[in-house]
Design a protein around this motif. Structure first.
Motif, PDB file in Angstrom:
ATOM      1  N   SER A  58       0.517  -1.192   0.032  1.00 32.20           N
ATOM      2  CA  SER A  58      -0.215  -0.185   0.077  1.00 32.20           C
ATOM      3  C   SER A  58       0.801   1.383  -0.051  1.00 32.20           C
ATOM      4  CB  SER A  58      -0.986  -0.011   1.182  1.00 32.20           C
ATOM      5  OG  SER A  58      -1.836  -1.056   1.202  1.00 32.20           O
ATOM      6  N   PHE A  59       2.212   1.092   0.548  1.00 33.43           N
ATOM      7  CA  PHE A  59       2.913   2.461   0.859  1.00 33.43           C
ATOM      8  C   PHE A  59       4.444   2.399  -0.107  1.00 33.43           C
ATOM      9  CE2 PHE A  59       0.648   1.562   4.555  1.00 33.43           C
ATOM     10  CZ  PHE A  59      -0.171   2.756   4.725  1.00 33.43           C
ATOM     11  N   ILE A  60       4.275   1.568  -1.049  1.00 33.01           N
ATOM     12  CA  ILE A  60       5.293   1.347  -1.806  1.00 33.01           C
ATOM     13  C   ILE A  60       5.089   1.706  -3.226  1.00 33.01           C
ATOM     14  CG2 ILE A  60       6.977  -0.319  -2.925  1.00 33.01           C
ATOM     15  CD1 ILE A  60       6.573  -1.895  -0.429  1.00 33.01           C
ATOM     16  N   GLY A  61       6.034   2.740  -3.736  1.00 33.51           N
ATOM     17  CA  GLY A  61       5.868   2.966  -5.299  1.00 33.51           C
ATOM     18  C   GLY A  61       7.337   2.821  -5.810  1.00 33.51           C
ATOM     19  N   VAL A  62       7.192   2.501  -6.974  1.00 30.61           N
ATOM     20  CA  VAL A  62       8.243   1.985  -7.889  1.00 30.61           C
ATOM     21  C   VAL A  62       8.621   2.828  -8.944  1.00 30.61           C
ATOM     22  CG1 VAL A  62       9.128   0.086  -9.260  1.00 30.61           C
ATOM     23  CG2 VAL A  62       7.728  -0.313  -7.117  1.00 30.61           C
ATOM     24  N   ARG A  63       9.921   3.294  -9.240  1.00 31.10           N
ATOM     25  CA  ARG A  63      10.404   3.990 -10.355  1.00 31.10           C
ATOM     26  C   ARG A  63      11.138   3.051 -11.044  1.00 31.10           C
ATOM     27  NH1 ARG A  63      13.077   9.308  -9.319  1.00 31.10           N
ATOM     28  NH2 ARG A  63      13.849   8.386  -7.416  1.00 31.10           N
ATOM     29  N   ARG A  64      11.017   2.776 -12.289  1.00 32.92           N
ATOM     30  CA  ARG A  64      11.957   1.642 -12.903  1.00 32.92           C
ATOM     31  C   ARG A  64      13.008   2.561 -13.715  1.00 32.92           C
ATOM     32  NH1 ARG A  64       8.383  -1.803 -16.602  1.00 32.92           N
ATOM     33  NH2 ARG A  64      10.289  -3.317 -16.388  1.00 32.92           N
ATOM     34  N   ALA A  65      14.426   1.962 -13.782  1.00 33.76           N
ATOM     35  CA  ALA A  65      15.370   2.373 -14.276  1.00 33.76           C
ATOM     36  C   ALA A  65      15.994   0.971 -15.223  1.00 33.76           C
ATOM     37  CB  ALA A  65      16.318   2.908 -13.474  1.00 33.76           C
ATOM     38  N   VAL A  66      17.007   1.763 -16.124  1.00 34.60           N
ATOM     39  CA  VAL A  66      17.605   0.901 -17.048  1.00 34.60           C
ATOM     40  C   VAL A  66      18.957   1.356 -17.237  1.00 34.60           C
ATOM     41  CG1 VAL A  66      18.034  -0.695 -19.251  1.00 34.60           C
ATOM     42  CG2 VAL A  66      15.891  -0.369 -18.111  1.00 34.60           C
ATOM     43  N   GLY A  67      20.344   0.828 -16.996  1.00 36.66           N
ATOM     44  CA  GLY A  67      21.467   1.363 -17.326  1.00 36.66           C
ATOM     45  C   GLY A  67      22.382   0.644 -18.191  1.00 36.66           C
ATOM     46  N   ALA A  68      23.531   1.316 -19.009  1.00 32.09           N
ATOM     47  CA  ALA A  68      24.580   0.625 -19.439  1.00 32.09           C
ATOM     48  C   ALA A  68      25.614   0.862 -18.847  1.00 32.09           C
ATOM     49  CB  ALA A  68      24.732   1.058 -20.830  1.00 32.09           C
ATOM     50  N   ARG A  69      26.518  -0.447 -18.276  1.00 34.87           N
ATOM     51  CA  ARG A  69      27.576  -0.382 -17.513  1.00 34.87           C
ATOM     52  C   ARG A  69      28.895   0.449 -18.262  1.00 34.87           C
ATOM     53  NH1 ARG A  69      27.675  -6.667 -17.537  1.00 34.87           N
ATOM     54  NH2 ARG A  69      26.928  -6.285 -19.420  1.00 34.87           N
ATOM     55  N   ILE A  70      29.393   1.027 -17.327  1.00 35.35           N
ATOM     56  CA  ILE A  70      30.927   1.839 -17.550  1.00 35.35           C
ATOM     57  C   ILE A  70      32.054   1.272 -16.862  1.00 35.35           C
ATOM     58  CG2 ILE A  70      31.986   4.020 -17.709  1.00 35.35           C
ATOM     59  CD1 ILE A  70      29.103   5.517 -17.763  1.00 35.35           C
TER      60      ILE A  70
END
Length: 339
Positions: A152-164
């Motif tokens: 009920s109290f959790i929001g999610v922001r999704r992310a993707v990245g390329a390694r350096i």
């Protein structure tokens, strides 16, 4: 919002650093990969530079959905999670200390049309006082939309990245340490009447300045029965970044009974380290048998000593009596009676 931030970081761990494969990280909706990967396939940015150098590269952000996506871009430091050792990146709101402060994309925000790609240049400036060795980070694309999570109290922001992966020129020093080794065994009180198991835990510490691909082996020595004599540990991290520590825990069926020493040997990039801990695990029935045997042996010794002492006293007394009779004064001859 703090809960949302934590959830975001966990998803970054899952979608940014996947094992080396044909494509870069992809969460099914968008991906980030080095440019020119079709001509010269690259699963990550592999860079080498001297202190003070500045160079440029490009990333491709691809939208696989049916609508446009607006994504925020930033360069972030990478680190090993303390448990499990997976690679994670610092969030945009966190303090960056390494690659995250050296790199900057040309655009902080990009909008990618449906089923299309956008090429994003970025620069990386290595400080003049940058220490030699490996520095790891990622170019991250974050969806700012907060989606409901599993609570009920959790929001999610999704992310993707390329390694350096950036290697700064200078002396390369691979080194690691095995710290805080602990062994836990579980044996049934009566051997053969139940299950037994072993758990080993320790901290694997990269004390050098280059990325390591560690391997770890366990060896059990001493007077023991049961359990494997050697074992290849499988829960070590695939990559261990410079300065990072990872808690390794692994369990298996079977446990040694007896006493001895357990040694864990870790190797990586020509470096090795060991840690040892002793163990003592005797089932109570075996311990009782040993104590009974020791007690019985002590009783036999006492009886034997008493018997030897008794035989000595019995033989000495008559001899002493005979000696006294021989050494006593001679008896006077009886005088005749006079009438």
């Amino acid at each position: 919002m703090r809960r949302a931030s934590v959830a975001t970081l966990l998803l970054v761990v899952l979608t940014v650093f996947l094992p080396a494969q044909a494509r870069a990280a992809d969460n099914g909706e968008w991906s980030v990969e080095p440019a020119d990967s079709v001509i010269t396939p690259r699963t990550a940015f592999q860079l080498s530079a001297s202190p003070g150098a500045t160079f440029a590269d490009r990333a491709v952000v691809t939208n696989s959905t049916d609508g446009p996506l607006t994504l925020r871009l930033h360069v972030a430091d990478a680190y090993n999670t303390p448990r499990g050792g997976g690679l994670a990146v610092r969030g945009e709101e966190e303090t960056q200390r390494d690659v995250g402060t050296w790199g900057r994309p040309e655009h902080d925000v990009v909008t990618v049309p449906a089923h299309a790609s956008v090429t994003v240049p970025f620069t990386l400036t290595v400080p003049a006082d940058a220490p030699p060795g490996d520095h790891v980070g990622a170019l991250v694309a974050v969806d700012d939309r907060v989606q409901p999570g599993a609570g009920s109290f959790i929001g999610v922001r999704r992310a993707v990245g390329a390694r350096i992966y950036l290697r700064v020129e200078g002396p390369q020093r691979p080194a690691l340490a095995v710290e805080g080794l602990r062994l836990t065994t579980r044996n049934p009180p009566v051997p053969g009447t139940g299950d037994s198991s072993t758990t080993v835990s320790f901290t694997l510490h990269n004390t050098g300045n280059v990325k390591l691909d560690p391997r770890a082996t366990l060896r059990v020595g001493g007077i023991r029965v049961g359990g494997p004599a050697t074992k290849q540990l499988t829960n070590v991290p695939a990559e261990l970044l410079p300065g990072e520590k990872v808690q390794v825990t692994e369990g298996w069926e079977g446990a040694p009974s007896g006493w001895g020493e357990v040694t864990v040997t870790a190797t990586a990039n020509g470096a090795d380290a060991t840690g040892s801990v002793g163990f003592l695990d005797l089932p109570w029935i075996l311990l009782g048998a040993v104590l009974a045997l020791l007690s019985g042996g002590s009783a036999v010794l006492v009886v034997r000593r008493r018997r030897r002492g008794g035989r000595g006293r019995t033989g000495a007394r008559p001899a002493a009596g005979r000696a006294r009779r021989r050494q006593g004064p001679p008896r006077s001859p009886r005088k005749p009676l006079v009438a």
